[in-house]
Design a protein around this motif. Sequence first.
Motif, mmCIF file in Angstrom:
data_model
loop_
_atom_site.group_PDB
_atom_site.id
_atom_site.type_symbol
_atom_site.label_atom_id
_atom_site.label_comp_id
_atom_site.label_asym_id
_atom_site.label_seq_id
_atom_site.Cartn_x
_atom_site.Cartn_y
_atom_site.Cartn_z
ATOM 1 N N GLY A 1 0.817 -1.213 0.000
ATOM 2 C CA GLY A 1 0.000 0.000 0.000
ATOM 3 C C GLY A 1 0.845 1.255 0.000
ATOM 4 O O GLY A 1 0.495 2.254 -0.638
ATOM 5 N N ALA A 2 1.988 1.214 0.710
ATOM 6 C CA ALA A 2 2.890 2.373 0.727
ATOM 7 C C ALA A 2 3.539 2.563 -0.631
ATOM 8 O O ALA A 2 3.671 3.696 -1.126
ATOM 9 N N ALA A 3 3.963 1.455 -1.276
ATOM 10 C CA ALA A 3 4.621 1.545 -2.578
ATOM 11 C C ALA A 3 3.665 2.053 -3.655
ATOM 12 O O ALA A 3 4.065 2.803 -4.544
ATOM 13 N N ASP A 4 2.408 1.654 -3.548
ATOM 14 C CA ASP A 4 1.411 2.055 -4.546
ATOM 15 C C ASP A 4 0.831 3.439 -4.273
ATOM 16 O O ASP A 4 0.067 3.957 -5.087
ATOM 17 N N GLY A 5 1.147 4.006 -3.117
ATOM 18 C CA GLY A 5 0.581 5.294 -2.754
ATOM 19 C C GLY A 5 -0.865 5.181 -2.316
ATOM 20 O O GLY A 5 -1.585 6.179 -2.245
ATOM 21 N N ARG A 6 -1.305 3.964 -2.011
ATOM 22 C CA ARG A 6 -2.695 3.737 -1.601
ATOM 23 C C ARG A 6 -2.928 4.183 -0.165
ATOM 24 O O ARG A 6 -4.020 4.621 0.190
ATOM 25 N N VAL A 7 -1.903 4.044 0.669
ATOM 26 C CA VAL A 7 -1.987 4.478 2.067
ATOM 27 C C VAL A 7 -1.438 5.899 2.147
ATOM 28 O O VAL A 7 -0.320 6.153 1.683
ATOM 29 N N PRO A 8 -2.181 6.840 2.707
ATOM 30 C CA PRO A 8 -1.744 8.242 2.682
ATOM 31 C C PRO A 8 -0.414 8.502 3.363
ATOM 32 O O PRO A 8 0.360 9.349 2.933
ATOM 33 N N ALA A 9 -0.123 7.814 4.450
ATOM 34 C CA ALA A 9 1.140 8.016 5.164
ATOM 35 C C ALA A 9 1.389 6.802 6.040
ATOM 36 O O ALA A 9 0.460 6.195 6.573
ATOM 37 N N VAL A 10 2.670 6.459 6.184
ATOM 38 C CA VAL A 10 3.071 5.362 7.069
ATOM 39 C C VAL A 10 4.184 5.881 7.961
ATOM 40 O O VAL A 10 5.127 6.523 7.477
ATOM 41 N N ARG A 11 4.089 5.606 9.249
ATOM 42 C CA ARG A 11 5.097 6.031 10.212
ATOM 43 C C ARG A 11 5.589 4.814 10.984
ATOM 44 O O ARG A 11 4.805 3.922 11.307
ATOM 45 N N MET A 12 6.891 4.787 11.268
ATOM 46 C CA MET A 12 7.490 3.689 12.035
ATOM 47 C C MET A 12 8.417 4.283 13.097
ATOM 48 O O MET A 12 9.062 5.306 12.858
ATOM 49 N N PRO A 13 8.529 3.631 14.243
ATOM 50 C CA PRO A 13 9.471 4.096 15.275
ATOM 51 C C PRO A 13 10.913 3.719 14.915
ATOM 52 O O PRO A 13 11.153 2.859 14.069
ATOM 53 N N ASP A 14 11.863 4.333 15.584
ATOM 54 C CA ASP A 14 13.281 4.071 15.376
ATOM 55 C C ASP A 14 13.607 2.668 15.891
ATOM 56 O O ASP A 14 13.451 2.394 17.086
ATOM 57 N N PRO A 15 14.092 1.758 15.034
ATOM 58 C CA PRO A 15 14.367 0.392 15.476
ATOM 59 C C PRO A 15 15.592 0.263 16.371
ATOM 60 O O PRO A 15 15.772 -0.770 17.018
ATOM 61 N N LEU A 16 16.446 1.276 16.419
ATOM 62 C CA LEU A 16 17.606 1.225 17.293
ATOM 63 C C LEU A 16 17.317 1.823 18.667
ATOM 64 O O LEU A 16 18.169 1.794 19.549
ATOM 65 N N LEU A 17 16.121 2.335 18.837
ATOM 66 C CA LEU A 17 15.728 2.951 20.105
ATOM 67 C C LEU A 17 14.557 2.230 20.754
ATOM 68 O O LEU A 17 14.541 2.032 21.968
#
Length: 568
Positions: free
Chosen positions: A181-197
């Motif tokens: 969905g992110a690659a196709d632009g179908r999802v308006p925005a995606v957020r992820m936390p910092d994996p090193l924190l």
Amino acid sequence: MPDNEWPDPRLPYPEPAPGRSRAVLAAAVVVLVLLAAGGLAWRLMSNQAGTPVAEPSAAPSSAPRQTARPCPDPKLRVAAAPEIAPVIQRAATTLSQAGQRCSEVAVQAVEPGAVLAAKAQPDVWIPSSSVWLAAARARGRTWTTTGTPLAWSPLVITGPEAIGRLFAPDGRTSWAGLAQGAADGRVPAVRMPDPLLTTTGLLGVHAVRQAIARVTPDDGIATLQALTLRSRLENASADPADILAQLSRATDDTAASYQIGVFPATEQQLTAYQKGGHRVRLVGGPPVDGLVDADYPYATRKGVPAELSKRLRAAITTAALTEAGFRDAATKGALTLPADPEALLGPARQWSGYKSVAFQVLLLVDGSGSMNEKITDRAGHTVTKAALLRQSGATASRLFGEDTSLGMWLFGTSGPTGPAHVEEVSFGPLAGSADGKNRRQQLAAKISSYQPVANAGTPLYQTVLDGVQEMRGRAKPDTATVVVVLTDGSDGGTRFTMSQADFLKRLQAGADPARPVPVIAVGFGPGANLPALQAMAKVTGGRAIAAKNPADLASGIAQAFVAAHGSA
């Protein structure tokens, strides 16, 4: 306070009001993450500035007021993951005797990655995953766990109800679906936390990779697809607690939905938010293709007050934890995490090291006859190098974000007067048009229809010289401008053939420190002249990547992509 030192343990941990997010918990501890060369340095400090908590005022009196003595150092310092810290603090207060002003236990809310990186360590550590304890042991720090973890909470993919159909059709979520969905632009925005924190970030990255690998047999292509999600993130260091706090204040659910988008969190965080009855409702749940648990072990260092630590552990009740939204047992069907923490931290560093910058790239693809040679892929099938490039390249074309400008040349001459290279995709914004087509679509079409020229030579050196010169004229501040070369051979067989010494001399002569253009070269197969690729990479400040097994082409492209986004 010097870097990497623990905050003053005498500063109290304030009890937040019910339903409040970690934005309030940050009033006790603010974790500033400083990305330093060669590793991560963290500064932990309290924003209480050493101000003591005021006692309630008594009735006016003419008697002289006595100044309270400062509290002595606590006997037990506890660092807990922010979401479980309020429960630990409530348990700690039960250990104090009636009327006692100073507590023997100081609880601090700290993300586990910050504890791992800090020089000073707490006496008791309650991270949000046992993985962090394994990582600490790998660094020579010994932690002893007492019994089973205190609690569990699976990761969920969640977002506002207004966009639920975009990322959770039929109420079901998946990591692979989120990436698509992110690659196709179908999802308006995606957020992820910092994996090193954070644990949500660390386990989220692992789950994404595992979910994609389950349906993609080639490791390199799976890596590319996972990085596609990384390249589309609206925010790669988002704090789910901050997002939830922002949503709790929103008055327009539609606007908030498209502004915030989709993000992972723990089930406990989602449950606590839903209980608040906020205007913006959230939907989502544990992903069907990568269920992963956050667990909360109770770990102690050698030499801590054993009796006090034991009393604190006993005071943290299952009832209090379940009331706060945690589970009292591991989630059925959750992924078994690798015993080696590096299996998670390695991909996390790659993910975290990706730089979201404006990106200009010229892709130089070898079109010589040797690309028609047959090889055996990972599945044991006989294919040509060209066929593998078509498969891998089509996936790679999806990686580039909307802020990318790109062009593609094919090099390989079949006649004595032929040019060194031919432009296949004109340079320009990926989201723009080229020959009446969207440039991203044109790039994918060109790669999918790629056919090497039979008996063609390899004008590698001349093509690189021309490509670097072309991109040097396009270089600009705050933009990564690179040349990516994909070749399976050495320079030769054309009227453009030159010695390596002459090539490097000309390449270095045109260098301009004010307009750097790194060359990232992927040597495809055993016939590639890796020393030559390493030399051109060194002169330009780029990188050479060996794909010794032709089936590793996709992995090579993935490495080139990461290197390009780390060159800014």
